[in-house]
Scaffold this motif. Structure first.
Motif, PDB file in Angstrom:
ATOM      1  N   ALA A 122      35.326  37.997  31.137  1.00  0.00           N
ATOM      2  CA  ALA A 122      36.719  37.573  31.310  1.00  0.00           C
ATOM      3  C   ALA A 122      37.713  38.733  31.450  1.00  0.00           C
ATOM      4  O   ALA A 122      38.624  38.650  32.279  1.00  0.00           O
ATOM      5  CB  ALA A 122      37.124  36.633  30.175  1.00  0.00           C
ATOM      6  N   PRO A 123      37.601  39.816  30.683  1.00  0.00           N
ATOM      7  CA  PRO A 123      38.600  40.883  30.848  1.00  0.00           C
ATOM      8  C   PRO A 123      38.587  41.499  32.249  1.00  0.00           C
ATOM      9  O   PRO A 123      39.635  41.883  32.770  1.00  0.00           O
ATOM     10  CB  PRO A 123      38.190  41.928  29.796  1.00  0.00           C
ATOM     11  CG  PRO A 123      37.428  41.156  28.768  1.00  0.00           C
ATOM     12  CD  PRO A 123      36.697  40.088  29.527  1.00  0.00           C
ATOM     13  N   HIS A 180      47.814  39.901  41.889  1.00  0.00           N
ATOM     14  CA  HIS A 180      49.189  39.402  41.773  1.00  0.00           C
ATOM     15  C   HIS A 180      50.200  40.528  42.031  1.00  0.00           C
ATOM     16  O   HIS A 180      51.209  40.332  42.692  1.00  0.00           O
ATOM     17  CB  HIS A 180      49.449  38.805  40.382  1.00  0.00           C
ATOM     18  CG  HIS A 180      48.537  37.665  40.040  1.00  0.00           C
ATOM     19  ND1 HIS A 180      47.967  36.855  40.995  1.00  0.00           N
ATOM     20  CD2 HIS A 180      48.086  37.196  38.848  1.00  0.00           C
ATOM     21  CE1 HIS A 180      47.212  35.947  40.402  1.00  0.00           C
ATOM     22  NE2 HIS A 180      47.266  36.133  39.109  1.00  0.00           N
ATOM     23  N   THR A 200      39.356  32.991  40.086  1.00  0.00           N
ATOM     24  CA  THR A 200      38.850  32.531  38.784  1.00  0.00           C
ATOM     25  C   THR A 200      37.341  32.248  38.851  1.00  0.00           C
ATOM     26  O   THR A 200      36.675  32.239  37.824  1.00  0.00           O
ATOM     27  CB  THR A 200      39.591  31.260  38.281  1.00  0.00           C
ATOM     28  OG1 THR A 200      39.323  30.175  39.165  1.00  0.00           O
ATOM     29  CG2 THR A 200      41.088  31.494  38.192  1.00  0.00           C
ATOM     30  N   VAL A 254      37.746  39.832  35.016  1.00  0.00           N
ATOM     31  CA  VAL A 254      38.348  38.824  35.900  1.00  0.00           C
ATOM     32  C   VAL A 254      39.876  38.888  35.792  1.00  0.00           C
ATOM     33  O   VAL A 254      40.591  38.852  36.792  1.00  0.00           O
ATOM     34  CB  VAL A 254      37.845  37.405  35.565  1.00  0.00           C
ATOM     35  CG1 VAL A 254      38.443  36.388  36.535  1.00  0.00           C
ATOM     36  CG2 VAL A 254      36.327  37.353  35.612  1.00  0.00           C
ATOM     37  N   LEU A 255      40.361  39.028  34.559  1.00  0.00           N
ATOM     38  CA  LEU A 255      41.809  39.139  34.358  1.00  0.00           C
ATOM     39  C   LEU A 255      42.375  40.378  35.039  1.00  0.00           C
ATOM     40  O   LEU A 255      43.469  40.350  35.591  1.00  0.00           O
ATOM     41  CB  LEU A 255      42.116  39.255  32.866  1.00  0.00           C
ATOM     42  CG  LEU A 255      42.540  37.994  32.159  1.00  0.00           C
ATOM     43  CD1 LEU A 255      43.001  38.339  30.753  1.00  0.00           C
ATOM     44  CD2 LEU A 255      43.691  37.308  32.917  1.00  0.00           C
ATOM     45  N   ALA A 302      42.855  39.687  38.583  1.00  0.00           N
ATOM     46  CA  ALA A 302      44.027  38.835  38.799  1.00  0.00           C
ATOM     47  C   ALA A 302      45.294  39.687  38.778  1.00  0.00           C
ATOM     48  O   ALA A 302      46.172  39.543  39.637  1.00  0.00           O
ATOM     49  CB  ALA A 302      44.086  37.741  37.737  1.00  0.00           C
ATOM     50  N   LYS A 303      45.376  40.574  37.810  1.00  0.00           N
ATOM     51  CA  LYS A 303      46.563  41.441  37.728  1.00  0.00           C
ATOM     52  C   LYS A 303      46.725  42.277  38.984  1.00  0.00           C
ATOM     53  O   LYS A 303      47.829  42.421  39.512  1.00  0.00           O
ATOM     54  CB  LYS A 303      46.442  42.386  36.533  1.00  0.00           C
ATOM     55  CG  LYS A 303      46.965  41.804  35.256  1.00  0.00           C
ATOM     56  CD  LYS A 303      47.052  42.910  34.217  1.00  0.00           C
ATOM     57  CE  LYS A 303      47.354  42.340  32.862  1.00  0.00           C
ATOM     58  NZ  LYS A 303      47.243  43.354  31.805  1.00  0.00           N
ATOM     59  N   ALA A 325      41.023  37.295  26.271  1.00  0.00           N
ATOM     60  CA  ALA A 325      40.938  37.135  27.726  1.00  0.00           C
ATOM     61  C   ALA A 325      40.414  35.762  28.178  1.00  0.00           C
ATOM     62  O   ALA A 325      40.958  35.195  29.135  1.00  0.00           O
ATOM     63  CB  ALA A 325      40.107  38.263  28.335  1.00  0.00           C
ATOM     64  N   HIS A 359      46.768  27.177  38.104  1.00  0.00           N
ATOM     65  CA  HIS A 359      46.446  27.201  39.539  1.00  0.00           C
ATOM     66  C   HIS A 359      46.046  25.809  40.024  1.00  0.00           C
ATOM     67  O   HIS A 359      46.432  25.381  41.110  1.00  0.00           O
ATOM     68  CB  HIS A 359      45.320  28.195  39.831  1.00  0.00           C
ATOM     69  CG  HIS A 359      45.629  29.598  39.431  1.00  0.00           C
ATOM     70  ND1 HIS A 359      46.912  30.090  39.355  1.00  0.00           N
ATOM     71  CD2 HIS A 359      44.828  30.634  39.071  1.00  0.00           C
ATOM     72  CE1 HIS A 359      46.882  31.356  38.971  1.00  0.00           C
ATOM     73  NE2 HIS A 359      45.641  31.710  38.790  1.00  0.00           N
ATOM     74  N   LEU A 393      42.417  33.367  30.829  1.00  0.00           N
ATOM     75  CA  LEU A 393      41.807  32.875  32.066  1.00  0.00           C
ATOM     76  C   LEU A 393      41.874  31.360  32.153  1.00  0.00           C
ATOM     77  O   LEU A 393      42.092  30.791  33.227  1.00  0.00           O
ATOM     78  CB  LEU A 393      40.338  33.281  32.112  1.00  0.00           C
ATOM     79  CG  LEU A 393      39.986  34.494  32.948  1.00  0.00           C
ATOM     80  CD1 LEU A 393      38.474  34.608  33.035  1.00  0.00           C
ATOM     81  CD2 LEU A 393      40.587  34.387  34.350  1.00  0.00           C
ATOM     82  N   ASN A 451      44.209  32.206  44.422  1.00  0.00           N
ATOM     83  CA  ASN A 451      44.224  32.339  42.958  1.00  0.00           C
ATOM     84  C   ASN A 451      43.019  31.649  42.335  1.00  0.00           C
ATOM     85  O   ASN A 451      42.383  32.178  41.423  1.00  0.00           O
ATOM     86  CB  ASN A 451      45.492  31.694  42.378  1.00  0.00           C
ATOM     87  CG  ASN A 451      46.720  32.546  42.596  1.00  0.00           C
ATOM     88  OD1 ASN A 451      46.627  33.765  42.739  1.00  0.00           O
ATOM     89  ND2 ASN A 451      47.880  31.920  42.625  1.00  0.00           N
ATOM     90  N   LEU A 452      42.731  30.460  42.834  1.00  0.00           N
ATOM     91  CA  LEU A 452      41.599  29.706  42.296  1.00  0.00           C
ATOM     92  C   LEU A 452      40.278  30.404  42.609  1.00  0.00           C
ATOM     93  O   LEU A 452      39.372  30.437  41.775  1.00  0.00           O
ATOM     94  CB  LEU A 452      41.604  28.282  42.851  1.00  0.00           C
ATOM     95  CG  LEU A 452      42.568  27.335  42.126  1.00  0.00           C
ATOM     96  CD1 LEU A 452      42.767  26.054  42.928  1.00  0.00           C
ATOM     97  CD2 LEU A 452      42.062  26.985  40.722  1.00  0.00           C
ATOM     98  N   ILE A 467      47.509  29.456  46.745  1.00  0.00           N
ATOM     99  CA  ILE A 467      46.977  28.901  45.507  1.00  0.00           C
ATOM    100  C   ILE A 467      45.447  28.913  45.538  1.00  0.00           C
ATOM    101  O   ILE A 467      44.798  29.205  44.527  1.00  0.00           O
ATOM    102  CB  ILE A 467      47.542  27.483  45.291  1.00  0.00           C
ATOM    103  CG1 ILE A 467      49.054  27.580  45.048  1.00  0.00           C
ATOM    104  CG2 ILE A 467      46.848  26.790  44.128  1.00  0.00           C
ATOM    105  CD1 ILE A 467      49.809  26.307  45.332  1.00  0.00           C
ATOM    106  N   LEU A 468      44.880  28.651  46.699  1.00  0.00           N
ATOM    107  CA  LEU A 468      43.417  28.720  46.818  1.00  0.00           C
ATOM    108  C   LEU A 468      42.909  30.136  46.555  1.00  0.00           C
ATOM    109  O   LEU A 468      41.815  30.317  46.018  1.00  0.00           O
ATOM    110  CB  LEU A 468      42.978  28.243  48.207  1.00  0.00           C
ATOM    111  CG  LEU A 468      43.135  26.738  48.457  1.00  0.00           C
ATOM    112  CD1 LEU A 468      42.851  26.400  49.915  1.00  0.00           C
ATOM    113  CD2 LEU A 468      42.215  25.926  47.534  1.00  0.00           C
ATOM    114  N   GLU A 508      34.445  34.434  37.246  1.00  0.00           N
ATOM    115  CA  GLU A 508      33.966  34.257  35.875  1.00  0.00           C
ATOM    116  C   GLU A 508      32.451  34.048  35.802  1.00  0.00           C
ATOM    117  O   GLU A 508      31.830  34.386  34.788  1.00  0.00           O
ATOM    118  CB  GLU A 508      34.667  33.045  35.245  1.00  0.00           C
ATOM    119  CG  GLU A 508      35.346  33.381  33.948  1.00  0.00           C
ATOM    120  CD  GLU A 508      35.900  32.139  33.262  1.00  0.00           C
ATOM    121  OE1 GLU A 508      36.180  31.138  33.947  1.00  0.00           O
ATOM    122  OE2 GLU A 508      36.042  32.184  32.024  1.00  0.00           O
TER     123      GLU A 508
END
Lengths: 334, 334
Positions: B139-140, B150, B131, B142-143, B146-147, A139, A150, A143, B127-128, B124-125, B134
């Protein structure tokens, strides 16, 4: 370039898989807009319409040239190509463009509303593609790829903002050129090489060398493209429509000419250039040494790209392919 | 609602921090387009122009109602609001809208090209922003956020695709309504509650209850909005311009009317409705029981939302605030 002919079908299959997220009964026409734009369906479909897939190739070649298996990096390869295509769909709207690779643009074919939304769709699919990396990487690495992509996309919009805002400006200099093309062209190619190296397991400093290679390759490529846009056969003969001079494009040779502030600049400031003036103005611009200045810049960028590539030290067949791909991109005449 | 008055300034500060990524000398006018749209700068700036920030509030309240610290979830709150605003900027282009919350829309003010690019920038902001989670989460997780986001954005474009493609269709039924509003309205509110619960440490089944609460809340809200768009004071008196009937909006009551295939449907199919017909047609539509059918649907969705909220079992002051926020959203008259 045997490796490339192995990679291309794998890239195409991955792209189709990613875009198929929209292949449902209710959204079939939406899916069709994207498969049309990607060059797979509709009038004029085929490799010509699809483009060269340089960016995903670069991702996979960089991964492989670090000694890693390229297959696990396929979702990242698809992601960068989807980003590229999202930006094309929106660029066509922003530039009022009705043709792309010889075919009617998405927004011209389906209208502005569907065209804008189709571009958004491609962008979101690129984000989703990236999350598929989870199958092959931990992960924190996934990331990291997301952050890189991005950040790159933000650079794209910055470059696009500059490009649009330059349209009405007559006071531009060569200094205004680099931030624009860094965002519009170089950022994504840099990201491809960076992502490829990261997914290939390269350490930070080697990743940076790959990234810098991509960055300068992108800049060199853009400058070459600018030179061809004025002195290339097609631009001069006007056969396939266009010289950048007629489009009023703020390309590097034009900015050199404007900075020189001679006869070319004088004519440029008087308003749009007509097709019949193209030959004479190209000759004038060359006489004011804009062509050699641009060629010098291209050479500098190429040297920087190759220097960084040496530091990156790409290995094996993939390493050879990166070099020939770079050569192919950079020796397009001029 | 004291908790909400604590959250709102924190949300605003986080949003400003995220958007400030574009606050650089070269891209200052680009940054300005976004701060204008967000309601912070330019003519008419202020809370009215900013909107109610319902979505980020929902994220933070859900996190807090799971017993977790809401501060670490702030980047997710900013992300959903940026997604919402990206979709507004592009919707205004797609609907040819010149006013948003009483102010000139971005694309009307800066042109289509910059407007399209500004929408891309906001996306895009978002998406950023995500992140940045974190800093507070592994991390998992956060991912996973994201999923979720999206996937939600893809739903938004699906809903938008349907909405645009419905414009030219006279054969729509109530069955066509739910997939469109599920994408356009409910998906993002569902995602807010889902993300909030995930970041609050809720287990899968509780996350699902929060998500379903948001989904039905979004649907109920949209149906209420549709009812007000025809029988609300403003729609009937025409004071602030618009009835959904004049706009030709395929809202739920209209679809009930079309399905009924009576006098309303007959008039609708004859072409655009004029402002002076609005009262009579609203009365006709009500007589054909479209209003009570829509009210029944709103009630059903509200019941489902509240049932899921009970299962989600939100706690403490945040839990109370979620309930009052939901009440506020759903009791808007009608």
């Amino acid at each position: 370039m045997d490796m490339i002919s192995t990679l291309l079908p794998a890239i195409e299959a991955e792209l189709k898989k990613q875009v198929a997220r929209l292949d449902e009964p209710r959204t079939r026409p939406f899916h069709e807009m994207l498969t049309y734009h990607m060059g797979w369906t509709g009038e004029g479909a085929g490799p010509e319409a699809a483009g060269k897939r340089i960016r995903p190739l670069m991702v996979l070649l960089c991964t492989s040239s670090c000694g890693a298996e390229w297959r696990s990096a396929l979702p990242a390869a698809a992601a960068v190509e989807l980003v590229h295509n999202f930006s094309l769909v929106h660029d066509d709207i922003e530039d009022n463009g009705d043709k792309r690779r010889g075919r009617t643009t998405v927004w011209k074919k389906w209208g502005l509303a569907q065209g804008t939304n189709a571009g958004d769709g491609l962008f979101i699919l690129s984000n989703l593609a990236l999350t598929d990396l989870e199958a092959g990487y931990p992960a924190p690495i996934v990331l990291r790829t997301a952050k890189i992509l991005h950040q790159t996309c933000l650079d794209l919009t910055r470059g696009q903002f500059l490009d649009i805002s330059y349209e009405d400006r007559a006071d531009l200099t060569v200094d205004d050129y680099w931030p624009m093309v860094s965002g519009k062209t170089a950022a994504l190619i840099a990201a491809c090489c960076h992502l490829g190296a990261l997914l290939g397991g390269a350490d930070e400093s080697r990743q940076e060398a790959y990234r810098a290679f991509g960055h300068y390759l992108g800049l060199a490529f853009q400058v070459q493209d600018d030179i061809l846009g004025i002195w290339g056969d097609e631009a001069l003969t006007g056969k396939s429509a266009v010289s950048d001079l007629v489009d009023g494009k703020k390309s590097l040779p034009v900015l050199f000419g404007l900075e020189k502030n001679g006869a070319f600049a004088k004519r440029w400031r008087q308003g749009p250039i007509r097709a019949e003036e193209v030959r004479a103005l190209a000759t004038l611009l060359e006489a004011e040494s804009a062509r050699t200045s641009a060629q010098d810049a291209a050479r500098q960028m190429t040297d920087l790209a190759l220097e960084n590539l040496r530091v990156a030290h790409p290995q094996g067949e993939a390493g050879e392919s990166i070099k020939s791909l770079a050569d192919k991109l950079l020796q397009r005449g001029a």
